[in-house]
Write a protein that holds these residues in place. Structure first.
Motif, PDB file in Angstrom:
ATOM      1  N   SER A 149       9.833 -22.703  13.229  1.00  0.00           N
ATOM      2  CA  SER A 149       9.850 -21.889  14.445  1.00  0.00           C
ATOM      3  C   SER A 149      10.967 -20.856  14.408  1.00  0.00           C
ATOM      4  CB  SER A 149      10.007 -22.786  15.677  1.00  0.00           C
ATOM      5  OG  SER A 149       8.864 -23.581  15.871  1.00  0.00           O
ATOM      6  N   PHE A 150      12.127 -21.264  13.865  1.00  0.00           N
ATOM      7  CA  PHE A 150      13.256 -20.338  13.765  1.00  0.00           C
ATOM      8  C   PHE A 150      12.933 -19.200  12.804  1.00  0.00           C
ATOM      9  CE2 PHE A 150      17.341 -19.010  11.829  1.00  0.00           C
ATOM     10  CZ  PHE A 150      17.978 -18.562  12.973  1.00  0.00           C
ATOM     11  N   ALA A 151      12.294 -19.541  11.678  1.00  0.00           N
ATOM     12  CA  ALA A 151      11.913 -18.514  10.705  1.00  0.00           C
ATOM     13  C   ALA A 151      10.883 -17.556  11.303  1.00  0.00           C
ATOM     14  CB  ALA A 151      11.357 -19.157   9.440  1.00  0.00           C
ATOM     15  N   ALA A 152       9.954 -18.107  12.105  1.00  0.00           N
ATOM     16  CA  ALA A 152       8.948 -17.260  12.758  1.00  0.00           C
ATOM     17  C   ALA A 152       9.619 -16.301  13.733  1.00  0.00           C
ATOM     18  CB  ALA A 152       7.920 -18.129  13.490  1.00  0.00           C
ATOM     19  N   LEU A 153      10.619 -16.820  14.493  1.00  0.00           N
ATOM     20  CA  LEU A 153      11.341 -15.953  15.422  1.00  0.00           C
ATOM     21  C   LEU A 153      12.127 -14.898  14.662  1.00  0.00           C
ATOM     22  CD1 LEU A 153      12.259 -15.247  18.308  1.00  0.00           C
ATOM     23  CD2 LEU A 153      14.202 -16.782  17.943  1.00  0.00           C
ATOM     24  N   CYS A 154      12.773 -15.289  13.554  1.00  0.00           N
ATOM     25  CA  CYS A 154      13.532 -14.326  12.750  1.00  0.00           C
ATOM     26  C   CYS A 154      12.618 -13.235  12.200  1.00  0.00           C
ATOM     27  CB  CYS A 154      14.260 -15.037  11.603  1.00  0.00           C
ATOM     28  SG  CYS A 154      15.763 -15.893  12.112  1.00  0.00           S
ATOM     29  N   THR A 155      11.391 -13.622  11.821  1.00  0.00           N
ATOM     30  CA  THR A 155      10.429 -12.631  11.345  1.00  0.00           C
ATOM     31  C   THR A 155      10.074 -11.665  12.464  1.00  0.00           C
ATOM     32  OG1 THR A 155       9.503 -14.235   9.780  1.00  0.00           O
ATOM     33  CG2 THR A 155       8.164 -12.294  10.277  1.00  0.00           C
ATOM     34  N   ALA A 156       9.872 -12.219  13.671  1.00  0.00           N
ATOM     35  CA  ALA A 156       9.566 -11.377  14.832  1.00  0.00           C
ATOM     36  C   ALA A 156      10.761 -10.492  15.172  1.00  0.00           C
ATOM     37  CB  ALA A 156       9.179 -12.241  16.028  1.00  0.00           C
ATOM     38  N   LEU A 157      11.976 -11.072  15.141  1.00  0.00           N
ATOM     39  CA  LEU A 157      13.189 -10.287  15.420  1.00  0.00           C
ATOM     40  C   LEU A 157      13.431  -9.239  14.342  1.00  0.00           C
ATOM     41  CD1 LEU A 157      15.722 -12.941  16.759  1.00  0.00           C
ATOM     42  CD2 LEU A 157      14.784 -10.998  18.008  1.00  0.00           C
ATOM     43  N   ALA A 158      13.060  -9.587  13.103  1.00  0.00           N
ATOM     44  CA  ALA A 158      13.188  -8.614  12.015  1.00  0.00           C
ATOM     45  C   ALA A 158      12.377  -7.369  12.333  1.00  0.00           C
ATOM     46  CB  ALA A 158      12.708  -9.230  10.703  1.00  0.00           C
ATOM     47  N   ALA A 159      11.204  -7.582  12.939  1.00  0.00           N
ATOM     48  CA  ALA A 159      10.327  -6.463  13.281  1.00  0.00           C
ATOM     49  C   ALA A 159      10.769  -5.750  14.551  1.00  0.00           C
ATOM     50  CB  ALA A 159       8.891  -6.961  13.437  1.00  0.00           C
ATOM     51  N   THR A 160      11.435  -6.483  15.476  1.00  0.00           N
ATOM     52  CA  THR A 160      11.790  -5.865  16.751  1.00  0.00           C
ATOM     53  C   THR A 160      13.190  -5.243  16.752  1.00  0.00           C
ATOM     54  OG1 THR A 160      12.504  -8.030  17.592  1.00  0.00           O
ATOM     55  CG2 THR A 160      10.279  -7.338  18.119  1.00  0.00           C
ATOM     56  N   ILE A 161      14.184  -5.947  16.149  1.00  0.00           N
ATOM     57  CA  ILE A 161      15.530  -5.359  16.098  1.00  0.00           C
ATOM     58  C   ILE A 161      15.542  -4.325  14.983  1.00  0.00           C
ATOM     59  CG2 ILE A 161      17.994  -5.776  15.770  1.00  0.00           C
ATOM     60  CD1 ILE A 161      17.663  -8.544  16.828  1.00  0.00           C
ATOM     61  N   GLY A 162      15.321  -3.092  15.352  1.00  0.00           N
ATOM     62  CA  GLY A 162      15.211  -2.021  14.362  1.00  0.00           C
ATOM     63  C   GLY A 162      15.830  -0.739  14.866  1.00  0.00           C
ATOM     64  N   THR A 163      15.239   0.365  14.493  1.00  0.00           N
ATOM     65  CA  THR A 163      15.801   1.660  14.892  1.00  0.00           C
ATOM     66  C   THR A 163      15.742   1.867  16.397  1.00  0.00           C
ATOM     67  OG1 THR A 163      13.643   2.672  14.498  1.00  0.00           O
ATOM     68  CG2 THR A 163      15.231   2.774  12.709  1.00  0.00           C
ATOM     69  N   GLY A 164      14.844   1.136  17.076  1.00  0.00           N
ATOM     70  CA  GLY A 164      14.775   1.245  18.524  1.00  0.00           C
ATOM     71  C   GLY A 164      16.082   0.868  19.186  1.00  0.00           C
ATOM     72  N   ASN A 165      16.819  -0.057  18.571  1.00  0.00           N
ATOM     73  CA  ASN A 165      18.089  -0.512  19.136  1.00  0.00           C
ATOM     74  C   ASN A 165      19.219   0.489  18.935  1.00  0.00           C
ATOM     75  OD1 ASN A 165      16.492  -3.015  18.018  1.00  0.00           O
ATOM     76  ND2 ASN A 165      17.712  -3.764  19.722  1.00  0.00           N
ATOM     77  N   GLU A 222      15.410 -14.668   7.764  1.00  0.00           N
ATOM     78  CA  GLU A 222      16.356 -15.723   8.153  1.00  0.00           C
ATOM     79  C   GLU A 222      17.762 -15.432   7.648  1.00  0.00           C
ATOM     80  OE1 GLU A 222      15.132 -20.186   8.643  1.00  0.00           O
ATOM     81  OE2 GLU A 222      14.103 -19.394   6.879  1.00  0.00           O
ATOM     82  N   LEU A 223      17.859 -14.785   6.505  1.00  0.00           N
ATOM     83  CA  LEU A 223      19.151 -14.468   5.905  1.00  0.00           C
ATOM     84  C   LEU A 223      19.798 -13.257   6.575  1.00  0.00           C
ATOM     85  CD1 LEU A 223      21.202 -15.010   3.585  1.00  0.00           C
ATOM     86  CD2 LEU A 223      19.863 -13.391   2.201  1.00  0.00           C
ATOM     87  N   ILE A 224      19.006 -12.207   6.800  1.00  0.00           N
ATOM     88  CA  ILE A 224      19.558 -10.931   7.257  1.00  0.00           C
ATOM     89  C   ILE A 224      19.701 -10.838   8.772  1.00  0.00           C
ATOM     90  CG2 ILE A 224      19.165  -8.436   7.334  1.00  0.00           C
ATOM     91  CD1 ILE A 224      17.912  -8.583   4.612  1.00  0.00           C
TER      92      ILE A 224
END
Length: 457
Positions: free
Chosen positions: A66-82, A212-214
């Motif tokens: 579940s944590f890896a799935a969230l990190c994958t989702a956050l990887a896609a969302t925390i981007g240039t928009g921030n 998960e790493l980044i």
């Protein structure tokens, strides 16, 4: 090119007009009320789930934790928009745009919860043995409207290839490295393209491991830099917050390089950029949530909604307050250059501020690219089967390579348009499946035993 930009601007104003804003925020408000402010009262529980292990989930179906799935989702969302998106929103809509980003995020947390819940409830296993889920599956299997599911998947591929996933990210990376360190665009573009290929061609497990790493590192790195600036400019914070609230409800007057903005512009830019950043209601994050090893759709929904909290309430707020408290928001800069200037002037050592923004932008944008590669892959698999995945990946990588050479204005307008078109089928599904969302939530919390601290359901 100017004529094309003008036409796309007109389309953008149309799709991001009152109907979509009402649908987007209205869905979040409705779910907030029916779920009894779940995003507020259950946030501590959601954070507990995020950082604790549910032993029942080891035997659950799924590809990653579940944590890896969230990190994958956050990887896609925390981007240039921030970084770039917040700067663009405030530059165009004034400081009040940040307030409307907060509002969109608060109600968006309820939307993100619902998306994560439905993703796990209606997910399937594809012919490669991988978990597939997301709006296309809960639209088809829940609503029973296959053509709408196909429409979502088509727009999902468009967003991955033409919007958030490629052009906006690589363009921002190359512009930032060129501005900060005079690195040629061709060099940066080539390196990023090669790295994207190395990670994405190996599939979800490779993507999630990198995420998960980044993701935790990059978020802490950027937030820490922002906090230092805000502490150093603490005396300006009260005025900055007051300006955000005042400008949200009254027109922002022209100042410096800022041309002024109406309340409508503040709302439109705040909501649009907020959605671009946290993707609540867009339907992308549930594609990653569906890959989680879990037996409970509600538990995964709670974990999913923390993504919006982290992305907008924390990271976007940091960027926005730095821009406003340093007084940089109304100068003659835009995009990454504006954020770069704010961080450089906010820290005693200008080169350190430039380093934080540039490195943050590179990591944020890179992880967004690999996250969206996965989203587009799942949409491709839905429409064309597993045979279409490899072709899609090669096209995606090629688009990353050429995205660096497009104009910034054109990139953001195009991204806004395809975002809106992707969100509409998903929001229709959330409204249509509201009874399922509410029923699953009620049943889960009836079983949940707070006194014993049980986290299984």
């Amino acid at each position: 090119m100017d004529q094309l930009t003008k036409i796309l601007n007109q389309i953008d104003s149309l799709v991001w007009g009152a109907p979509l804003l009402i649908l987007l925020i209205g869905t979040g408000i409705y779910l907030t009320i029916r779920l009894q402010l779940l995003q507020l009262f259950k946030l501590p529980l959601a954070l507990k789930f995020l950082f604790s292990k549910d032993e029942n989930d080891d035997s659950g179906e799924g590809d990653v934790t579940s944590f890896a799935a969230l990190c994958t989702a956050l990887a896609a969302t925390i981007g240039t928009g921030n970084i770039v998106g917040v700067a663009t929103a405030i530059k165009t809509g004034g400081p009040g745009a940040l307030f409307w980003m907060w509002m969109a995020a608060f109600f968006g947390m309820a939307t993100k919860y619902a998306e994560g819940l439905l993703a796990v409830k209606y997910r399937v296993i594809d012919k490669n043995g991988q978990m597939s889920g997301g709006p296309m599956y809960y639209i088809e299997r829940g609503l029973g409207i296959k053509w709408l599911a196909k429409l979502f998947a088509f727009f999902g591929i468009c967003v991955a290839c033409l919007g958030i996933g490629t052009f906006a990210q690589i363009n921002s990376i190359t512009q930032a490295t060129q501005t900060a360190y005079n690195v040629p665009i061709a060099v940066t573009s080539t390196i990023i393209t090669i790295l994207v290929a190395l990670v994405t061609l190996k599939g979800i497990k490779s993507i999630s491991k990198v995420a998960e790493l980044i993701v935790p590192f990059m978020a802490v790195f950027y937030i820490l830099g922002s906090v230092i600036i805000l502490v150093l400019n603490a005396s300006a914070l009260p005025h900055a917050i007051a300006l955000v609230i005042k400008s949200a409800f009254t027109p922002a007057a022209a100042a410096g390089g800022f041309l002024g903005a109406t309340v409508k512009q503040a709302i439109q830019n705040g909501v649009a950029r907020g959605v671009f950043s946290n993707e609540s209601g867009l339907g992308s994050a549930p594609i990653a949530a569906a890959a989680a090893k879990t037996k409970s759709c509600v538990r995964q929904g709670l974990i999913s909604m923390t993504g919006t909290f982290i992305d907008t309430i924390i990271v976007c707020t940091m960027t926005g307050l730095v821009l406003i408290s340093t007084g940089s928001w109304n100068l003659n800069y835009e995009g990454a250059a504006l954020t770069n200037y704010a961080f450089s002037t906010g820290l005693p050592v200008a080169s350190l501020g430039k380093f934080i923004v540039t490195v943050g932008l590179i990591f944020f944008a890179f992880t967004t690219i690999i996250g969206w590669n996965y989203y587009g892959e799942r949409c491709t698999e839905y429409l064309f089967g597993v045979k279409g995945i490899k072709v899609y990946k090669y096209i995606f990588i090629a688009l990353v390579a050429i995205g660096a050479y497009l104009k910034l204005d054109l990139v953001w307008i195009l991204a806004d348009i395809v975002n809106a078109l992707m969100a509409i089928p998903n929001l229709i599904a959330l409204i249509g499946l509201r009874a399922v969302i509410i029923s699953e939530t009620k049943n889960y919390f009836k079983k949940y035993n707070y006194n014993k601290g049980s986290i299984g359901a």
